[in-house]
Design a protein around this motif. Structure first.
Motif, short mmCIF file in Angstrom:
data_model
loop_
_atom_site.label_atom_id
_atom_site.label_comp_id
_atom_site.label_asym_id
_atom_site.label_seq_id
_atom_site.Cartn_x
_atom_site.Cartn_y
_atom_site.Cartn_z
N ASP A 181 12.89 17.40 -53.81
CA ASP A 181 13.72 16.42 -53.07
C ASP A 181 13.59 16.74 -51.46
O ASP A 181 13.72 17.96 -51.23
CB ASP A 181 15.23 16.76 -53.32
CG ASP A 181 16.13 15.85 -52.58
OD1 ASP A 181 16.67 14.94 -53.06
OD2 ASP A 181 16.57 16.00 -51.55
N GLY A 182 13.29 15.75 -50.69
CA GLY A 182 13.19 15.99 -49.31
C GLY A 182 14.33 16.60 -48.54
O GLY A 182 15.42 16.45 -48.83
N ARG A 183 14.16 17.58 -47.77
CA ARG A 183 15.14 18.31 -47.04
C ARG A 183 15.58 17.51 -45.79
O ARG A 183 14.75 17.30 -44.94
CB ARG A 183 14.79 19.89 -47.00
CG ARG A 183 15.68 20.67 -45.97
CD ARG A 183 15.21 22.19 -46.16
NE ARG A 183 15.94 22.72 -44.91
CZ ARG A 183 15.16 23.03 -43.88
NH1 ARG A 183 13.97 22.84 -43.75
NH2 ARG A 183 15.76 23.58 -42.91
N PHE A 223 16.25 14.48 -45.26
CA PHE A 223 15.46 13.18 -45.04
C PHE A 223 16.32 12.05 -44.63
O PHE A 223 15.93 11.09 -43.89
CB PHE A 223 14.88 12.73 -46.39
CG PHE A 223 13.30 13.24 -46.36
CD1 PHE A 223 13.08 14.55 -46.27
CD2 PHE A 223 12.34 12.01 -46.88
CE1 PHE A 223 11.55 14.78 -46.24
CE2 PHE A 223 11.11 12.41 -46.74
CZ PHE A 223 10.84 13.55 -46.48
N ASP A 280 13.98 10.10 -51.70
CA ASP A 280 13.23 11.20 -51.30
C ASP A 280 12.93 12.35 -52.38
O ASP A 280 12.82 13.19 -52.15
CB ASP A 280 13.95 11.84 -50.22
CG ASP A 280 15.24 12.52 -50.37
OD1 ASP A 280 15.91 12.20 -51.39
OD2 ASP A 280 15.43 13.40 -49.69
MG MG Z 1 16.94 15.04 -49.83
#
Ligand code: MG
Ligand code: DGT
Ligand code: MG
Ligand code: MG
Length: 269
Positions: free
Chosen positions: A29-31, A33, A76
């Motif tokens: 998972d995008g940090r 985002f 994301d």
């Molecule tokens: Mg995220």
């Protein structure tokens, strides 16, 4: 220096192998985002460049880690399902999660230009990752259904929210207040009656997320006496180019090469 006085420090390392014979799901998972998508002018609520870049990174991960049997992505995040019998890194959790997320992140940066052209990548993105084990097939199905339900709920809300803000002239606060406590039907109705948007006609990728899975092809078997294909054909996933395959065959690649065509990405119907 073997058996040095320092070697005892190895004992501090904790074993972390995942249970045997269960599905392993690694979700990246995008940090931050929320900020990343703003700084990079992502279209709201869905940016095709961003989503297709995520799909591409996931495809490359699937090609690199051949224990993955299916992957599901939205927003994301991407979930990778590794087969029950997977023995990658002796099933050590940290090795599996860190290798997958590291490859995903480097692909994201490596291929940024392919999707965003001259739009500059302003800072290096980060992704987190975790592994969860699911013992039964039903658990795995429910996991994927859970992620897909999340896609639907978020996308319906975000589509209505951004219609109110970008087309309806509402402030973010007003839009949020208007949507607070509304049911799906009411959000559909707002979209349809006020913005002429039929939610069900929006691209499936937005509404249902993306899936990558191995393409099953019929393996032709040649009868050694007649030299003809036998009538019996076995369905199996193709992970490398073989003599008999259904991807055009002309530019045969080296043994072990994986072709893009072997993996399909699609949206769940
Ligand atoms: Mg995220
Ligand atoms: P985290 O994961 O706790 O570090 O925090 P975030 O900020 O990454 O939040 P998360 O993962 O819950 O939600 C994803 C964020 O990314 C959310 O703010 C919406 C944004 N996002 C994802 N895809 C798109 C897109 O295609 N367009 C736009 N405008 N935003 C997107
Ligand atoms: Mg998160
Ligand atoms: Mg997320």
């Amino acid at each position: 220096m073997a058996n040095s006085k320092y070697e005892y420090v190895k004992l501090f390392e904790q074993p972390d192998s995942l249970l045997p014979n269960v599905w392993i799901v690694v979700r990246v998972d995008g940090r931050g985002f929320h900020k990343f998508t703003q700084k990079h002018d992502y279209a709201k609520p869905n940016d095709d460049r961003g989503l297709n870049l995520m799909n591409r990174c996931a495809l490359e991960v699937c090609k690199e880690f051949t224990d993955i049997v299916i992957a599901f992505g939205e927003s994301d995040e991407y979930s990778f399902v590794l087969k029950k019998q997977c023995t990658l890194f002796e099933r050590r959790e940290s090795k599996i999660t860190s290798s997958i997320v590291s490859y995903f992140s480097s692909q994201f940066v490596y291929r940024w230009k392919e999707y965003f052209g001259d739009f500059e990548l302003k800072y290096p993105p980060t992704f987190d990752s975790r592994a969860v084990c699911y013992p039964s097939d039903q658990n795995l199905r429910d996991y994927l259904s859970w992620r897909q339900a999340d896609t639907h709920i978020n996308n319906l809300y975000n589509t209505a929210y951004w219609a109110l803000v970008l087309k309806g002239g509402k402030t973010p606060n007003e839009a949020e207040l208007e949507l607070r406590g509304t049911l799906s039907e009411q959000k559909n109705e707002i979209l349809f009656s006020r913005f002429a948007i039929n939610y069900n006609n929006l691209p499936q990728m937005y509404r249902k997320g993306s899936v990558i899975y191995r393409k099953m092809v019929a393996e032709e078997r040649i009868d050694s006496r007649t030299g003809q294909p036998t009538t019996k054909q076995k369905k199996r996933p193709i992970t490398k180019r073989t003599k008999n395959n259904d991807f055009g065959g002309k530019n045969r690649k080296k043994k072990g090469d994986v072709d893009d065509d072997v993996w399909l990405w699609s949206t769940i119907a």
